[in-house]
Write an enzyme that holds these catalytic residues in place. Structure first.
Site, PDB file in Angstrom:
ATOM      1  N   LYS A  19       0.837  -1.206   0.000  1.00  0.00           N
ATOM      2  CA  LYS A  19       0.000   0.000   0.000  1.00  0.00           C
ATOM      3  C   LYS A  19       0.872   1.255   0.000  1.00  0.00           C
ATOM      4  CE  LYS A  19      -2.752   0.954   3.738  1.00  0.00           C
ATOM      5  NZ  LYS A  19      -2.461   2.327   4.193  1.00  0.00           N
ATOM      6  N   SER A  20       1.885   1.290   0.849  1.00  0.00           N
ATOM      7  CA  SER A  20       2.725   2.499   0.939  1.00  0.00           C
ATOM      8  C   SER A  20       3.454   2.752  -0.367  1.00  0.00           C
ATOM      9  CB  SER A  20       3.757   2.334   2.067  1.00  0.00           C
ATOM     10  OG  SER A  20       3.116   2.299   3.308  1.00  0.00           O
ATOM     11  N   ARG A  24       2.874   5.970  -3.181  1.00  0.00           N
ATOM     12  CA  ARG A  24       3.994   6.831  -3.594  1.00  0.00           C
ATOM     13  C   ARG A  24       4.211   6.748  -5.097  1.00  0.00           C
ATOM     14  NH1 ARG A  24       4.112   5.685   1.558  1.00  0.00           N
ATOM     15  NH2 ARG A  24       5.330   6.881   3.081  1.00  0.00           N
ATOM     16  N   ARG A 119      -9.017  12.628  11.367  1.00  0.00           N
ATOM     17  CA  ARG A 119      -7.610  12.344  11.681  1.00  0.00           C
ATOM     18  C   ARG A 119      -6.765  13.624  11.660  1.00  0.00           C
ATOM     19  NH1 ARG A 119      -5.906   7.070   8.473  1.00  0.00           N
ATOM     20  NH2 ARG A 119      -4.065   7.311   9.794  1.00  0.00           N
ATOM     21  N   SER A 163       6.363   9.495  12.266  1.00  0.00           N
ATOM     22  CA  SER A 163       5.312   9.226  11.275  1.00  0.00           C
ATOM     23  C   SER A 163       5.879   9.344   9.873  1.00  0.00           C
ATOM     24  CB  SER A 163       4.158  10.214  11.460  1.00  0.00           C
ATOM     25  OG  SER A 163       3.404  10.295  10.262  1.00  0.00           O
ATOM     26  N   GLN A 165       4.137   9.298   7.195  1.00  0.00           N
ATOM     27  CA  GLN A 165       3.275  10.168   6.396  1.00  0.00           C
ATOM     28  C   GLN A 165       3.694  11.627   6.564  1.00  0.00           C
ATOM     29  OE1 GLN A 165      -0.734   9.215   7.543  1.00  0.00           O
ATOM     30  NE2 GLN A 165      -0.686   7.223   6.508  1.00  0.00           N
ATOM     31  N   ASP A 311       1.423  -0.757  12.001  1.00  0.00           N
ATOM     32  CA  ASP A 311       0.243  -1.314  11.332  1.00  0.00           C
ATOM     33  C   ASP A 311      -0.025  -2.767  11.734  1.00  0.00           C
ATOM     34  OD1 ASP A 311      -0.280   1.041  10.063  1.00  0.00           O
ATOM     35  OD2 ASP A 311       0.639   0.469   8.163  1.00  0.00           O
TER      36      ASP A 311
HETATM   37  C1  S3P Z   1       2.118   4.939   6.121  1.00  0.00           C
HETATM   38  C2  S3P Z   1       2.582   5.342   7.339  1.00  0.00           C
HETATM   39  C3  S3P Z   1       1.978   4.915   8.610  1.00  0.00           C
HETATM   40  C4  S3P Z   1       1.047   3.718   8.429  1.00  0.00           C
HETATM   41  C5  S3P Z   1       0.156   3.845   7.239  1.00  0.00           C
HETATM   42  C6  S3P Z   1       0.971   4.026   5.971  1.00  0.00           C
HETATM   43  C7  S3P Z   1       2.803   5.427   4.917  1.00  0.00           C
HETATM   44  O1  S3P Z   1       1.229   5.990   9.138  1.00  0.00           O
HETATM   45  O2  S3P Z   1       0.272   3.530   9.585  1.00  0.00           O
HETATM   46  O3  S3P Z   1      -0.646   2.684   7.087  1.00  0.00           O
HETATM   47  O4  S3P Z   1       2.585   4.860   3.821  1.00  0.00           O
HETATM   48  O5  S3P Z   1       3.597   6.362   5.026  1.00  0.00           O
HETATM   49  P1  S3P Z   1       1.906   7.111  10.081  1.00  0.00           P
HETATM   50  O6  S3P Z   1       2.920   7.795   9.280  1.00  0.00           O
HETATM   51  O7  S3P Z   1       0.789   8.052  10.456  1.00  0.00           O
HETATM   52  O8  S3P Z   1       2.440   6.374  11.259  1.00  0.00           O
END
Ligand code: S3P
Length: 425
Positions: A19-20, A24, A119, A163, A165, A311
């Protein structure tokens, strides 16, 4: 056939794309003028959210279908959207997009579903404002918000939370603004953005807890193969560890060290898990993960480990329900601001199926039991909660109902079939 062997798990399995990495790849593909292709992309609801928002900014993105190569054509420059950008349930889409929009001189409003609108976004908007973007944030610190990017300046920022993100949003503002970024991180978080940016020639140096970015690169069209998502694999591996007999492998999985911390925790619980055969794809290690039926014992997971398993806490806590002794997962404040308040919801749902569980401060305590688990789980639409409890209900003689099992589609389309498939071959 004896009941145990019918319930045994076996075979080599695959999981949908990471997913990440998919988010991107879609966002950067839309920003690189020209045609990029992505193989193995996740085609879940979250990935569709990223595709939807970049289409609204002028990119062309082919339909997200399993097995299909995703083609993205980035325009020469992004155009102002004519409607609010709907990020659905996806925090990664919203936060990374905010960073990218910070260097674009037009206003854009971001919104999402009820969970995403709650959020926290100030953690992202604050550094972007310090770089020169204008952000109208609602008083409840969430979405919808409007950002108007502009000429940005370099930034040195201390992240209040570990984080990926947030870190990625600031780095991506560095990319679209063409300015250097220095970040101080309280703990390491997943580093997919850094790896991708290096691929495009950007300077990203990490020493101790400081990350230095310099805009030395250029985004050009690319071809990328997305590895399987280790966070999705974790659910299948846990199901194998909890099974009465057998073993499975999950092949073609991303094994970025910042993502597979859960293997160490599973192993500390006595789960027989392994990782082998590392290849590399676009700067990301890829390998095969394995797990076998195991007798589990309780763990005490220190707070420093939390970012590496952020996660996977739901599935690790589910495993703890079947481990001998009392497990404690420490320092989980960030879990309160995920797709749901995962800390409270995990504890409540564990109790609902007959497991003693409690939140103490920011820690989650789970008392292992070997009694059959019976009860109804409320997911609040949270995919990882839904999957964790489907895994607990997977061994014979459990009677767990999950109110919305299909919400697993947010990150793992076909999850129920994949779980059932662990016994099928
Ligand atoms: C992610 C970062 C994580 C994770 C999310 C995906 C990402 O969140 O929980 O499922 O792809 O950068 P946080 O950065 O808020 O911890």
């Amino acid at each position: 056939m004896a009941p145990t062997s019918r319930a045994a798990v076996r075979g080599t399995h695959r999981v949908p794309g990471d997913k990440s990495v998919t988010h991107r790849a879609i966002l950067l593909g839309a920003l690189a003028p020209g045609r990029s292709t992505i193989g193995g992309a996740l085609t879940s609801l979250d990935a569709k959210s990223s595709a939807r928002v970049v289409r609204a900014l002028g990119a062309s993105v082919s339909p997200l279908r399993p097995e299909a190569i995703l083609a993205i054509i980035g325009p020469r420059r992004w155009q102002a959207p004519t409607r609010p950008l709907d990020c659905g349930n996806s925090g990664t889409t919203a936060r990374l997009l905010l960073g990218l929009l910070a260097g674009h001189r037009f206003p854009a409003t971001l919104t999402g579903d009820a969970s995403l609108r709650r959020r926290p976004m100030r953690r992202v908007s604050a550094p972007l404002v310090a770089m020169g973007a204008r952000v109208d944030l609602p008083t409840h610190d969430g979405l919808p918000l409007t950002i108007r990017g502009g000429r940005l300046q370099a930034i040195e920022w201390t992240l209040p939370v570990a984080s990926a993100q947030l870190k990625s949003a600031i780095l991506l503002a560095g990319v679209t603004g063409g300015v250097p970024v220095v970040l101080h991180e309280p703990a390491a978080s997943r580093d997919h953005t850094e790896r991708m940016l290096r691929h495009f020639g950007y300077t990203v140096e990490v020493t101790d807890s400081t990350l230095r970015f310099a805009p030395t690169g250029r985004l050009v069209p690319f071809e990328l193969q997305v590895p399987g998502d280790p966070s999705s694999a974790a659910f299948l591996l846990a199901a194998a560890a909890l099974a009465p007999a057998g073993a499975i492998e999950v092949a073609g999985v991303g094994c970025n060290p910042s993502r597979v911390g859960f293997l160490e925790v599973m192993s500390a619980m006595g789960a027989r898990v392994g990782l082998e055969g590392l290849d590399e794809s676009f700067g990301e290690p890829v390998g095969t993960l394995g797990a076998a039926a195991s007798a589990l014992r309780a763990v005490d997971v220190p707070a420093e480990v939390a970012p590496a398993i952020i996660d996977e806490v739901p599935i690790l806590a589910a495993m703890a329900a079947r481990a001998e002794g009392v497990s404690r997962f420490r320092g989980l404040a960030e879990l309160r601001v995920k797709e749901s308040d995962r800390l409270a919801l995990m504890a409540a749902n564990l109790r609902a199926i007959g497991v003693e569980a409690e939140v103490q401060g920011d820690d989650l305590l789970v008392v292992g039991t070997d009694r059959p688990l019976v009860g109804r789980v409320v997911t609040h639409g949270d995919h990882r909660i839904a999957m964790a409890f489907q895994v607990l209900g997977f061994p014979p003689k459990q009677r767990i109902t999950v109110d919305d099992p299909a919400c697993a589609d947010v990150s793992f389309p076909g999850f129920a079939a994949a779980l059932a498939g662990l016994r099928a071959r």
